[in-house]
Design an enzyme around this catalytic site. Structure first.
Site, PDB file in Angstrom:
ATOM      1  CG  HIS A   5     -15.749  78.165  18.229  1.00 51.61           C
ATOM      2  ND1 HIS A   5     -14.812  78.287  18.965  1.00 51.61           N
ATOM      3  CD2 HIS A   5     -16.831  79.010  18.430  1.00 51.61           C
ATOM      4  CE1 HIS A   5     -15.260  79.378  19.941  1.00 51.61           C
ATOM      5  NE2 HIS A   5     -16.327  79.768  19.631  1.00 51.61           N
ATOM      6  CB  CYS A  20     -18.553  82.731  17.584  1.00 49.64           C
ATOM      7  SG  CYS A  20     -18.717  82.065  19.369  1.00 49.64           S
TER       8      CYS A  20
END
Lengths: 321, 321
Positions: free
Chosen positions: B235, B127
């Site tokens: 994130h 990710c």
């Protein structure tokens, strides 16, 4: 010793009083000042109750040995020169005078020698700067820092008590935000202070300019990203450095172990673990080559980053350096 | 088209199904697999109820056009080769094959050409890597990245649903932690995955090795610090780069505006604002000179960083590239 604290009821002001007690500094007299909003409240200091008074135009027109300021730059700009002109050594936690020519910007462990025979205003650096330079100054002296890239993870208490209250209210369901430019609960906000014309934030440029002034080296290239995170107490920093001279990791460890008020540890690496301490905790030192390294540091922003440093300045100055 | 999803009940698995629906991919048949713990539950897909079955030794010994894996590296290691040997194109969200010679590690916008006429296992990157390379690939092609320093602010959902549950429980007063190595509520934790012998974490070395493989350049020097923060989804990354060739900021903006699935914005800069989106939001581009710059990026880690990328791989492969 006659003392005054301006901004005594704030997060940093209260910690300054606590830290003076911890250091067993017992002045003959202490005056506490605040804005009109908090004036009249009573604060405990060394067992005695002291009434907080409103800071007025003439409040500091009298002799103090030391006046500690933590009431913001605009208050310092007006009142610090008055206190200094009446003979006080002023220790100013605001940004008002940090970049002024002739005003020492002091982290006692690094450049406390500037305090020798000095009278007038002494500037206390920004919280995120103090913990960074404390972990880098000996490495800089030995290996020469050329580039520093730092990303911060800054606690809400850095914005004062109102920062703490805003996070608490949001945790309880509030969607409002006023202290931070976005909601901070379950979020991170990469803007601290206004954004300047060069697209860096005020907080970021503090780290650039203050680090250079404290380390006495205007050539260090510093690249900060300052970010608010939903943590109550304790700032964290991910720091990358490139050095002039080659090193191996054990060289760095030697310098860090020799650095005053720094602990090299791989155990305590989160802000929640170290809140309440006066030390900088450095961990996760690592590298792929001989000229660059990464480290992680955490420190209590209200203590190490503000009140403790201010009281260390007072103590060192009072001790004659 | 015959499809299977392994790990269908996890955070990423569920998002893969949602994303397939959003992309109007309607297979003739879909099989959903999970561990025995979640087997037997019913999941909705394109309006139909599908029973989740336990993944067994012989489950994938049949022909599928595509099998999407998101059940961890150990499951992928055993079952992905089986599915591939029966003719499937396997899109594997685990780290099992990312560094394997001959296995393409694909972000479609960057190196989707690797999918042309390819059959077998395709690895979906980590990710934190995906959102970083999406914001840097065009800049790399034009100006040549030499050094990348990245500090991450990673959401708890990156550890799956149990990460979300752990933060929720701590917000409600629990002092226990099991998913993260420290309490994550009101804290940040600079350790994701095990710490390796070189003192970097597993997550950090993923960013190093995967970025080099995706950008096809083993010379880029990458310095990551990966940090978990108390954010549910999204994130964030503070990224510093040094380039081979000189640029001005407008040059960088041109490349970013031309980058697929990237939005250049100074409005949306926190994870809470962009959760649920399939785009990478890049902001706070700034520099002091012509060879280095900083930027900030945020993206939904379950979408951009996992499910969306996997489904984009499927779609591009199915379309013949």
């Amino acid at each position: 010793m006659k003392l005054a604290v301006v901004g005594a009821t704030g997060e940093v002001g209260r910690m300054m009083l606590k830290k003076l007690e911890e250091e067993s500094i017992e002045p003959d007299g202490i005056d506490l000042f605040s804005s009109s909003r908090s004036a009249g409240s009573l604060m405990k200091f060394t067992g005695k109750s002291v009434e907080v008074r409103e800071l007025r135009e003439d409040s500091l027109r009298t002799y103090y040995d030391y006046v500690l300021f933590s009431a913001g730059a605009s208050v310092s700009k007006v009142f610090a020169p008055i206190a200094a002109s009446y003979g006080a050594v002023v220790i100013d936690n605001s940004s008002a005078f940090r970049q002024s020519e002739g005003i020492p910007l002091v982290v006692p462990e690094i450049n406390g020698f500037l305090l020798k025979d000095y009278r007038g205003i002494v500037a206390n650096p920004n919280c995120s700067t103090i913990q960074m330079v404390l972990s880098l100054y000996k490495i800089h002296r030995k290996f020469g820092l050329r580039i520093v890239v730092v990303s911060t993870y800054q606690a809400v208490s850095g914005a004062g008590n109102r920062g703490i209250v805003e996070l608490e209210k949001q945790e309880a369901g509030s969607q409002d935000h006023a202290v931070f430019v976005r909601k901070i609960h379950r979020n991170v906000v990469p803007v601290i202070g206004d954004i300047l014309e060069n697209s860096f934030s005020v907080e970021e440029m503090k780290m650039v300019n203050e680090t250079r002034k404290i380390l006495g080296d205007s050539k260090i290239s510093i690249w900060p990203t300052t970010v608010r995170v939903p943590v109550m107490h304790g700032h964290s920093e991910a720091i990358f450095c490139e050095t002039e001279k080659p090193f191996d990791l054990e060289d760095l460890r030697v310098e860090l172990r020799a650095s005053e008020d720094v602990v090299l540890t791989d155990e305590k690496f989160t802000p929640a673990e170290i809140a309440g301490s006066d030390l900088v905790y450095v961990s996760r030192i690592r590298s792929f080559d001989s000229h660059r390294f990464l480290l992680w540091n955490v420190a209590d922003n209200i203590r190490v980053g503000a009140a403790t440093n201010a009281v260390r300045i007072l103590k060192m100055h009072a001790g004659g350096v």
